[in-house]
Motif scaffolding. Structure first.
Motif, PDB file in Angstrom:
ATOM      1  N   MET A   1       0.844  -1.202   0.000  1.00 50.79           N
ATOM      2  CA  MET A   1       0.000   0.000   0.000  1.00 50.79           C
ATOM      3  C   MET A   1       0.881   1.255   0.000  1.00 50.79           C
ATOM      4  N   THR A   2       0.586   2.203  -0.879  1.00 49.28           N
ATOM      5  CA  THR A   2       1.395   3.406  -0.991  1.00 49.28           C
ATOM      6  C   THR A   2       1.075   4.387   0.128  1.00 49.28           C
ATOM      7  N   ASN A   3       2.113   4.878   0.820  1.00 50.96           N
ATOM      8  CA  ASN A   3       1.908   5.906   1.829  1.00 50.96           C
ATOM      9  C   ASN A   3       1.619   7.225   1.132  1.00 50.96           C
ATOM     10  N   THR A   4       0.688   7.993   1.722  1.00 52.49           N
ATOM     11  CA  THR A   4       0.330   9.267   1.126  1.00 52.49           C
ATOM     12  C   THR A   4       0.510  10.400   2.124  1.00 52.49           C
ATOM     13  N   THR A   5       0.609  11.607   1.596  1.00 53.34           N
ATOM     14  CA  THR A   5       0.681  12.808   2.409  1.00 53.34           C
ATOM     15  C   THR A   5      -0.045  13.907   1.650  1.00 53.34           C
ATOM     16  N   HIS A   6      -0.160  15.086   2.247  1.00 54.84           N
ATOM     17  CA  HIS A   6      -0.877  16.162   1.575  1.00 54.84           C
ATOM     18  C   HIS A   6       0.082  17.055   0.798  1.00 54.84           C
ATOM     19  N   PHE A   7      -0.386  17.494  -0.338  1.00 56.93           N
ATOM     20  CA  PHE A   7       0.274  18.539  -1.123  1.00 56.93           C
ATOM     21  C   PHE A   7      -0.802  19.585  -1.353  1.00 56.93           C
ATOM     22  N   GLY A   8      -0.814  20.612  -0.480  1.00 62.41           N
ATOM     23  CA  GLY A   8      -1.985  21.468  -0.418  1.00 62.41           C
ATOM     24  C   GLY A   8      -3.163  20.645   0.069  1.00 62.41           C
ATOM     25  N   PHE A   9      -4.282  20.731  -0.623  1.00 64.32           N
ATOM     26  CA  PHE A   9      -5.457  19.953  -0.242  1.00 64.32           C
ATOM     27  C   PHE A   9      -5.483  18.578  -0.898  1.00 64.32           C
TER      28      PHE A   9
END
Length: 247
Positions: A1-9
């Motif tokens: 599963m790919t880890n995600t984070t925010h880039f703006g919204f």
């Protein structure tokens, strides 16, 4: 599963954020100072002077100016450390770093300033190197802020200070309403006209809203090992300076 984070919204893959942020600052580097003056009506210069004053940097100190960009903070620090001290102007973005280096050389500031392209999450410096580590308007762009704060703590000398100058969250509803209108309606249009880049300045507004609130950032600094942490709101909380010590 790919880890995600925010880039703006937006949610993006964690490994993609550095590349996306680099694209933003590659795009705006040439107009960065002009946009800062327009966006803040010149008030950013006062915010930066207050941050440097709160750093308590003195003659002979070693200072790391992280996300130093075009060199505004380095210029102010240079006056304080004198020829006996040294500043490292550091940025993850090569275009911003090149712009900052060129402008400092044009101002005749040479000899006690070094330059380094670094990632704040894994600083390539020895433990206990700097009397002050400052990051101005850069922490919100870091993918792993906790890792960056721990890295800053590691390279700080005992008795040294971390200074975080960053856009923050207004302390009253009237300011918040006006600020939201300006950020999402006017700021991208100014970016489109002046910097020919509407999307980067829309990201700026979004990234500010995703940044931790004042008390949350204070807690993050404490979790990184810093002590006597405190913050100082400016312009009704639109900007805040956080300060913490390595004891």
């Amino acid at each position: 599963m790919t880890n995600t984070t925010h880039f703006g919204f937006k949610q993006v893959a964690t490994e993609d954020k550095v590349k996306l942020v680099r694209g933003v600052f590659d795009s705006v580097a040439g107009q960065y100072d002009i946009m800062n003056d327009l966006m803040s009506m010149g008030i950013h210069r006062i915010w930066k002077r207050v941050a440097v004053q709160l750093s308590n940097v003195r003659k002979g100190d070693q200072v790391l100016d992280l996300a130093g960009g075009t060199g505004d903070l380095t210029t102010l620090f240079e006056k304080r450390v004198g020829k006996e001290g040294q500043i490292v102007l550091a940025d993850i973005n090569s275009e911003m770093l090149r712009t900052g280096r060129d402008r400092l050389i044009d101002r005749g500031l040479v000899g006690n300033i070094r330059y380094a392209q670094v990632n704040a999450e894994c600083l390539p410096f020895e433990d206990n190197t700097f009397d002050c580590v400052c990051i101005a308007f850069g922490l919100r762009n870091v993918t792993d802020k906790d890792a960056a704060l721990r890295s800053m703590y590691r390279v700080l000398k005992p008795g040294g200070r971390v200074i975080v100058l960053e856009f923050s969250h207004p302390v009253d509803k009237i300011t918040e309403t006006v600020y939201d209108f300006y950020s999402f309606k006017l700021l991208p249009k100014i970016g489109k006209i002046v910097a020919k880049d509407e999307d980067s300045y829309r990201y700026l507004a979004e990234s500010i809203r995703m940044h931790p609130k004042q008390d949350d950032l204070k807690k993050m600094m404490e979790n990184a090992g810093l002590e006597r942490c405190e913050y100082f709101n400016m312009t009704q909380g639109i900007v805040a300076v956080h300060r913490g010590y390595k004891i």
